[in-house]
Design a protein around this motif. Structure first.
Motif, PDB file in Angstrom:
ATOM      1  N   SER A  65       0.714  -1.111   0.044  1.00 48.26           N
ATOM      2  CA  SER A  65      -0.051   0.174  -0.015  1.00 48.26           C
ATOM      3  C   SER A  65       0.881   0.987   0.005  1.00 48.26           C
ATOM      4  O   SER A  65       1.797   1.138   0.485  1.00 48.26           O
ATOM      5  N   LEU A  66       0.312   2.378  -0.588  1.00 47.21           N
ATOM      6  CA  LEU A  66       0.893   3.604  -0.630  1.00 47.21           C
ATOM      7  C   LEU A  66      -0.263   4.535  -0.222  1.00 47.21           C
ATOM      8  O   LEU A  66      -1.100   4.853  -0.712  1.00 47.21           O
ATOM      9  N   TYR A  67       0.183   5.451   0.972  1.00 51.66           N
ATOM     10  CA  TYR A  67      -0.748   6.413   1.369  1.00 51.66           C
ATOM     11  C   TYR A  67      -0.100   7.720   1.192  1.00 51.66           C
ATOM     12  O   TYR A  67       1.089   7.974   1.131  1.00 51.66           O
ATOM     13  N   TYR A  68      -1.025   8.799   1.391  1.00 51.56           N
ATOM     14  CA  TYR A  68      -0.506  10.135   1.528  1.00 51.56           C
ATOM     15  C   TYR A  68      -1.259  10.711   2.395  1.00 51.56           C
ATOM     16  O   TYR A  68      -2.622  10.462   2.930  1.00 51.56           O
ATOM     17  N   LEU A  69      -0.648  12.090   3.310  1.00 57.45           N
ATOM     18  CA  LEU A  69      -1.331  12.566   4.257  1.00 57.45           C
ATOM     19  C   LEU A  69      -0.927  14.147   3.656  1.00 57.45           C
ATOM     20  O   LEU A  69       0.206  14.152   3.713  1.00 57.45           O
TER      21      LEU A  69
END
Length: 257
Positions: free
Chosen positions: A198-202
């Motif tokens: 998974s790859l997330y951003y904030l």
């Protein structure tokens, strides 16, 4: 008268007696001379024998010295022959290796080119993390393949190193800042990569989070209840928090998590 006759008769007798004495003295002198000559000859012969003996001794010593030198030279020649034979075998081995190297080069260069192409395709199809860094690495590999000052072994080593880096991505978590390229805007955000899963951003203000949807090839915004877990995940990746259980979505589809 008788005396005269006697004297007359004795004279020849004395002469007869004297003659053998004179003759004996001459023979004695001759014998002495002969003996002296014999002794001198014997002495000269002895001197010749002594000289010959000395010469024989010297020749024997010289012969033994030459024999030792010959044996030493034979041993040295045998060693040189073994060395030359070993060097000849080594040259044959080197020649064979060079021939194999030429064959290997003909085979490995297309293989390395194919490996770079596969790596490029893999990066393009993978989740979009560290895209600039990974694409720059591939460009560097392509440029390297056209350089004559880089050996075949070095080229192969760098390609394998790039593969190793890509492999390590699948076993690590990482936090980094980069631009978020999307259809709506271009912002600098914090990214959280969990292996290749998974790859997330904030966003930097912590008010928006999203996840990469591999099926749609787009970013999907996450509900606010994932803001804190992603923020905690970023801290864990940066080693600001100890590893802990994180509840994060693996996929977003149709707005449902």
């Amino acid at each position: 008268m008788q005396l005269k006759q006697t004297i007359r008769r004795g004279w020849p007798l004395a002469l007869i007696i004297a003659l053998p004495l004179t003759a004996g003295a001459g023979a004695l002198d001759e014998a002495i001379d002969t003996q002296v000559e014999t002794d001198i000859a014997a002495q000269e012969s002895q001197e010749k024998i002594d000289n010959l003996a000395d010469e024989t001794t010297d020749m024997l010593a010289e012969y033994r010295d030459i024999l030792r030198q010959t044996q030493s030279l034979k041993a040295y020649n045998d060693q040189l022959e073994q060395l030359v034979s070993s060097q000849r075998d080594e040259l044959d081995s080197i020649s064979s290796q060079l021939a194999n190297i030429e064959t290997t080069q003909r085979d490995i260069v297309p293989l390395m080119t194919k490996m770079i192409e596969v790596l490029e395709q893999f990066v393009a199809l993978d989740i979009p993390f560290l895209q600039q860094e990974r694409n720059d690495r591939i460009v560097a590999l392509k440029t390297m393949m056209g350089r004559a000052d880089v050996s075949i072994s070095e080229k192969y080593r760098r390609i394998m190193e790039a593969y190793q880096v890509e492999t390590e991505y699948g076993r690590t978590i990482e936090a980094y800042q980069a631009d978020l390229d999307s259809e709506t805007d271009n912002r600098t955000v914090d990214f959280l990569r969990i292996g290749r899963v998974s790859l997330y951003y904030l966003t930097l203000d912590g008010r928006e989070a999203g996840v990469w949807d591999a099926e749609s090839g787009q970013w999907q915004t996450l509900p606010d209840n994932y803001l804190q877990p992603i923020a905690d995940g970023l801290k864990v990746a940066r080693k600001q928090l100890p590893p802990d259980l994180m509840v994060l979505p693996l996929k977003a589809s149709g707005g449902e998590q």
